[in-house]
Structure formats: structure tokens, C-alpha cells
Scaffold this motif. Sequence first.
Motif, mmCIF file in Angstrom:
data_model
loop_
_atom_site.group_PDB
_atom_site.id
_atom_site.type_symbol
_atom_site.label_atom_id
_atom_site.label_comp_id
_atom_site.label_asym_id
_atom_site.label_seq_id
_atom_site.Cartn_x
_atom_site.Cartn_y
_atom_site.Cartn_z
ATOM 1 N N SER A 1 25.196 32.542 42.942
ATOM 2 C CA SER A 1 25.393 33.823 42.268
ATOM 3 C C SER A 1 26.721 34.468 42.608
ATOM 4 N N MET A 2 27.447 33.909 43.580
ATOM 5 C CA MET A 2 28.708 34.526 43.980
ATOM 6 C C MET A 2 29.589 33.515 44.711
ATOM 7 N N LEU A 3 30.863 33.611 44.431
ATOM 8 C CA LEU A 3 31.899 32.937 45.213
ATOM 9 C C LEU A 3 32.768 34.022 45.821
ATOM 10 N N GLN A 4 32.848 34.055 47.161
ATOM 11 C CA GLN A 4 33.712 35.032 47.827
ATOM 12 C C GLN A 4 34.868 34.292 48.492
ATOM 13 N N VAL A 5 36.082 34.659 48.104
ATOM 14 C CA VAL A 5 37.276 33.999 48.617
ATOM 15 C C VAL A 5 38.408 35.016 48.797
ATOM 16 N N GLU A 6 39.430 34.600 49.523
ATOM 17 C CA GLU A 6 40.609 35.443 49.731
ATOM 18 C C GLU A 6 41.445 35.488 48.447
ATOM 19 N N ILE A 7 41.627 36.695 47.918
ATOM 20 C CA ILE A 7 42.482 36.879 46.734
ATOM 21 C C ILE A 7 43.268 38.168 46.887
ATOM 22 N N THR B 1 46.870 34.501 44.300
ATOM 23 C CA THR B 1 46.134 34.949 43.120
ATOM 24 C C THR B 1 44.950 34.051 42.775
ATOM 25 N N GLN B 2 44.947 32.801 43.225
ATOM 26 C CA GLN B 2 43.811 31.888 43.032
ATOM 27 C C GLN B 2 43.419 31.740 41.559
ATOM 28 N N GLN B 3 44.405 31.705 40.673
ATOM 29 C CA GLN B 3 44.082 31.706 39.242
ATOM 30 C C GLN B 3 43.264 30.483 38.831
ATOM 31 N N ARG B 4 43.600 29.296 39.334
ATOM 32 C CA ARG B 4 42.855 28.099 38.930
ATOM 33 C C ARG B 4 41.403 28.165 39.390
ATOM 34 N N LEU B 5 41.194 28.648 40.626
ATOM 35 C CA LEU B 5 39.829 28.763 41.135
ATOM 36 C C LEU B 5 39.050 29.828 40.368
ATOM 37 N N LEU B 6 39.706 30.948 40.055
ATOM 38 C CA LEU B 6 39.062 31.993 39.260
ATOM 39 C C LEU B 6 38.640 31.468 37.880
ATOM 40 N N THR B 7 39.517 30.696 37.264
ATOM 41 C CA THR B 7 39.196 30.137 35.954
ATOM 42 C C THR B 7 38.014 29.191 36.042
ATOM 43 N N VAL C 1 32.856 36.381 41.125
ATOM 44 C CA VAL C 1 33.763 36.251 42.275
ATOM 45 C C VAL C 1 33.942 37.600 42.962
ATOM 46 N N THR C 2 34.000 37.571 44.276
ATOM 47 C CA THR C 2 34.387 38.723 45.083
ATOM 48 C C THR C 2 35.611 38.342 45.904
ATOM 49 N N ALA C 3 36.589 39.229 45.956
ATOM 50 C CA ALA C 3 37.802 38.992 46.730
ATOM 51 C C ALA C 3 37.701 39.682 48.078
ATOM 52 N N PHE C 4 37.794 38.890 49.157
ATOM 53 C CA PHE C 4 37.965 39.518 50.466
ATOM 54 C C PHE C 4 39.450 39.622 50.772
ATOM 55 N N SER C 5 39.793 40.502 51.695
ATOM 56 C CA SER C 5 41.195 40.799 52.019
ATOM 57 C C SER C 5 42.002 41.087 50.751
ATOM 58 N N GLN D 1 40.726 44.636 37.600
ATOM 59 C CA GLN D 1 41.101 44.381 36.203
ATOM 60 C C GLN D 1 41.137 42.889 35.886
ATOM 61 N N ARG D 2 41.283 42.067 36.919
ATOM 62 C CA ARG D 2 41.249 40.614 36.719
ATOM 63 C C ARG D 2 39.815 40.103 36.617
ATOM 64 N N GLY D 3 38.849 40.983 36.860
ATOM 65 C CA GLY D 3 37.472 40.618 36.570
ATOM 66 C C GLY D 3 36.595 40.300 37.755
ATOM 67 N N TYR D 4 37.024 40.620 38.967
ATOM 68 C CA TYR D 4 36.194 40.333 40.133
ATOM 69 C C TYR D 4 35.994 41.590 40.979
ATOM 70 N N ALA D 5 35.074 41.491 41.919
ATOM 71 C CA ALA D 5 34.792 42.592 42.834
ATOM 72 C C ALA D 5 35.766 42.530 44.011
#
Length: 319
Positions: free
Chosen positions: A181-187, A192-198, A207-211, A257-261
Amino acid sequence: MFKTEQQRVGLGLWKVSKDDCADAVYNAIKIGYRHLDSACDYGNEKEVGQGIARAIDDGLVTREDLWITSKLWNTYHAPEHVQPALERTLNDLGLEYLDLYLIHFPIAQAFVPFETRYPPEWFHDPLAADPKMEFAQVPLHQTWQAMEALVDLGSVKHIGVCNYNSALLFDLVNYARIKPSMLQVEIHPYHTQQRLLTLANNLGIPVTAFSPLGAQSYVEIDMATQAQAVITREEVLNAAKAHDVTPAQVVLRWGVQRGYAVIPKSTNPKHLAENLDLFNFSLTEIEMEAISGLNLNHRFNDPGHFCGEAFNTHCPIYD
């Protein structure tokens, strides 16, 4: 995924001291936070629970108003240790269930009993003559199956993963009975992790961005310098001036705005309020592109670096 747009901004609790934690959680809830991001490894879950209990007792919220996340530490990957680890977290937090439980790292370490040391942290035996990490032979699919069992029990509502790369995500969705239900990674703008976000979007995984502010999370622990702070970049400062907001708000808004928490950390009431106030302005497409253009593919939180330097053990999870 989240119940409200407001929950897309959470309070990150990594590095919040025990002395400050209960008040920080209470103040955050009072200001309007409804998403708290905790973990066994942060060593402050009892204090997080105290802040939650006080907020509920004072009538600020109900338990159902809150989204509370915690994480399974590396030493509890063996299936027989997953449920006891969750139960310890629930006991410390004073809760009957979690909204989200995440595998903290795709790293299985040797079990450390609760009575020996809790949280166990990274060294297997910190008092050894030459302390190191000690790994365990536990495949990730076995850990995930034990996480799924927690959902079946009703102890957690959702399960997910942290610090997974694309290959691990592909593998996970192929064996998961319950979809993550969630992927939490450094963004942040330097990563920017665009490939992983896609990929996550294509797989239907939020997706949730830490840091999310980048270096700001790491200066105090000597894993970054203030010179690496993205909030001082011209692209960010120009947007902050244009919208009459702070540079930190610009960077956090860029993430939302990029669509993640996002889960910024603060104990300062003024900063807590600012970090939550992201929905009264929008960045232009030009501003978004300028900030995204700062990307350096630079991770601040990389076990391939800090485990060797701090824990005498080579432990890369990213190539």
C-alpha cells in the motif's frame, strides 16, 4: 490512500528526542497534523504514544482521525519475529492497530532479543571488540508473508516497504498476496527519483517521501553540510518570493504537487505550522521544472555509505 488531503503532509519522527517527542506530537496534532510517521528504530515510540494519548484525552482528535505509520526493524525479519515486533510497537504507542506498517530496509539482520537491547539498532553487539552488523538468511518474501498475516489479524490496516529499488518492487508485486500500500523512499530536489516514481505509479503503489527537504535532515548528524541545503538555491528562493511563502514550503509543495506524501520533521511550532500549510498556493509549471532540474541523483541516506563508515560493515542496497 490517505483519508484526507491533509494527511499527505505528515510529521516525521526520526531524530526527535525523547524529551521533546510527546510535546512535539501533541502540538502537531493541535496544529492540524493527522499523519505521524514513526519507527521502532527511532527509539521514541513510547513518547509518541504519550503525545497521541494526551491529544485524544483532550478531545483534539479521535484515533480514527489519525494515520499512524511504524516500521519493522531489520533484526525482526524472520517470520516468527514479525508479530512480536509489531506488538512491542503497538504497546509502546498505546494503540490497538496501525494504519500502516512498513519494512524499514530490505536488509535482514540477526535477531536481537527485546530484553537484550531495544531498539537493537545496527550493531549486533556494540560492546564487541570489533563491532559489526550481522546478517540473517531471511528472504524478503518470507518477511512479506508475515506482514500479510498482520493484516489478516487486523493488527495493521495496510503494509508497505521503505528503501526498495525498482527491481525489488517488481519482485514484490509478483509474490505479494496483499499488494503493498505504500513505498517510502528518500525524495527531494537533489534526488527526484523520477523513474522509481513512474514505476510505483504504474504499479498503483502510493509513495511517501522521507527527508523531503534533503540535507536539512542530515546536517545535525554530520551526513550533510549546510552548503548542500536545497532551500538556499535561487530556483527555490525565487518561487518563495513569488508566492510569499518560505523556501521550505516551496520544496514541500514541489513534492506534494508531484503526487506523493511528505513527512518533514520539526519540533518548532512555527515550522510545524508552515510545513502543513501547503495547500493555499501552487507552483507554476516553470517553477516545478526549475526545481526538478536541480536533480543530482544524490542520496543522503545510503547504507552503502553510512554502514561502512559508522558500522564497520559493507552493506549496499543501491548500485
